[in-house]
Design an enzyme around this catalytic site. Structure first.
Site, PDB file in Angstrom:
ATOM      1  N   ARG A 241       0.873  -1.125   0.077  1.00  0.00           N
ATOM      2  CA  ARG A 241      -0.202   0.048  -0.106  1.00  0.00           C
ATOM      3  C   ARG A 241       0.742   1.149  -0.043  1.00  0.00           C
ATOM      4  O   ARG A 241       1.723   1.412   0.762  1.00  0.00           O
ATOM      5  CB  ARG A 241      -1.026   0.053   1.310  1.00  0.00           C
TER       6      ARG A 241
ATOM      7  N   ASP B 215     -10.011  -0.799   7.026  1.00  0.00           N
ATOM      8  CA  ASP B 215     -10.605   0.272   8.011  1.00  0.00           C
ATOM      9  C   ASP B 215     -11.211  -0.530   9.225  1.00  0.00           C
ATOM     10  O   ASP B 215     -12.094  -1.259   8.999  1.00  0.00           O
ATOM     11  CB  ASP B 215     -11.706   1.121   7.368  1.00  0.00           C
TER      12      ASP B 215
ATOM     13  N   ARG C 125      -5.580   2.023  -4.482  1.00  0.00           N
ATOM     14  CA  ARG C 125      -4.686   1.168  -3.199  1.00  0.00           C
ATOM     15  C   ARG C 125      -4.922  -0.235  -3.548  1.00  0.00           C
ATOM     16  O   ARG C 125      -6.010  -0.711  -3.858  1.00  0.00           O
ATOM     17  CB  ARG C 125      -5.239   1.698  -2.008  1.00  0.00           C
TER      18      ARG C 125
ATOM     19  N   ASP D 151      -6.852  -1.403   1.353  1.00  0.00           N
ATOM     20  CA  ASP D 151      -7.175  -0.488   2.325  1.00  0.00           C
ATOM     21  C   ASP D 151      -8.197  -1.503   3.589  1.00  0.00           C
ATOM     22  O   ASP D 151      -8.916  -2.242   3.229  1.00  0.00           O
ATOM     23  CB  ASP D 151      -8.254   0.483   1.854  1.00  0.00           C
TER      24      ASP D 151
END
Length: 158
Positions: free
Chosen positions: A83, A97, A92, A95
């Site tokens: 990344r 989260d 990307r 990712d």
């Protein structure tokens, strides 16, 4: 053990292989167990940067890690997937989260819990509702947030 939900996304390279590898690495991370993953969904990117479609999923885990430890583990996995953070909301390889961590509320420069945009994003809510429609997010069930936001632009990936 805390219950946490992670949003995964990829729009560079072999997106499916990247997400599958990330899920496997999550399962092998000390302090994480009982990994459950939603189906994969394809969605258009959010934000002003021109880029390819994303492949997204939500993973539910049980963890003995503290929120910041989990955040650091997710950052390491992103780095292992090469990344690069050049442009905000840019393309990307991976990712990850943290969407929610039990009912923890946290607002630090590195991490906001629950995720500030989760209740507004169909690409998060569709796979999350598949795993835990009754999970309470900011006083409302995930399924109720999804009903409010709708499914538009979210396609199940086969």
């Amino acid at each position: 053990m805390a219950r946490a939900f992670l949003g995964l996304g990829s729009n560079l390279g072999d997106r499916q292989a990247t997400l599958l590898d990330a899920i496997q690495r999550l399962q092998q991370t000390d302090g994480i167990q009982d990994c459950r993953c939603s189906s994969f969904y394809e969605t258009a990117p959010v934000g002003p940067v021109q880029q390819g479609d994303y492949l997204n999923a939500v993973v539910e885990i049980k963890t003995s890690l503290e929120p910041m430890e989990l955040f650091q583990s997710c950052q390491r996995l992103e780095k292992q997937a090469d990344r690069v953070r050049e442009v905000r909301w840019g393309p990307r390889t991976l990712d990850i989260d943290i969407l929610a961590f039990d009912d923890v509320s946290l607002n630090s420069p590195e991490l906001t819990l629950p995720h500030a945009e989760a209740c507004r994003r169909a690409f998060v809510l569709v796979p999350w509702a598949e795993l835990a429609p009754d999970f309470m997010l900011l006083g409302k069930a995930v399924a109720d947030w999804l009903q409010e936001v709708g499914h538009e632009g979210v396609r199940k990936f086969d």
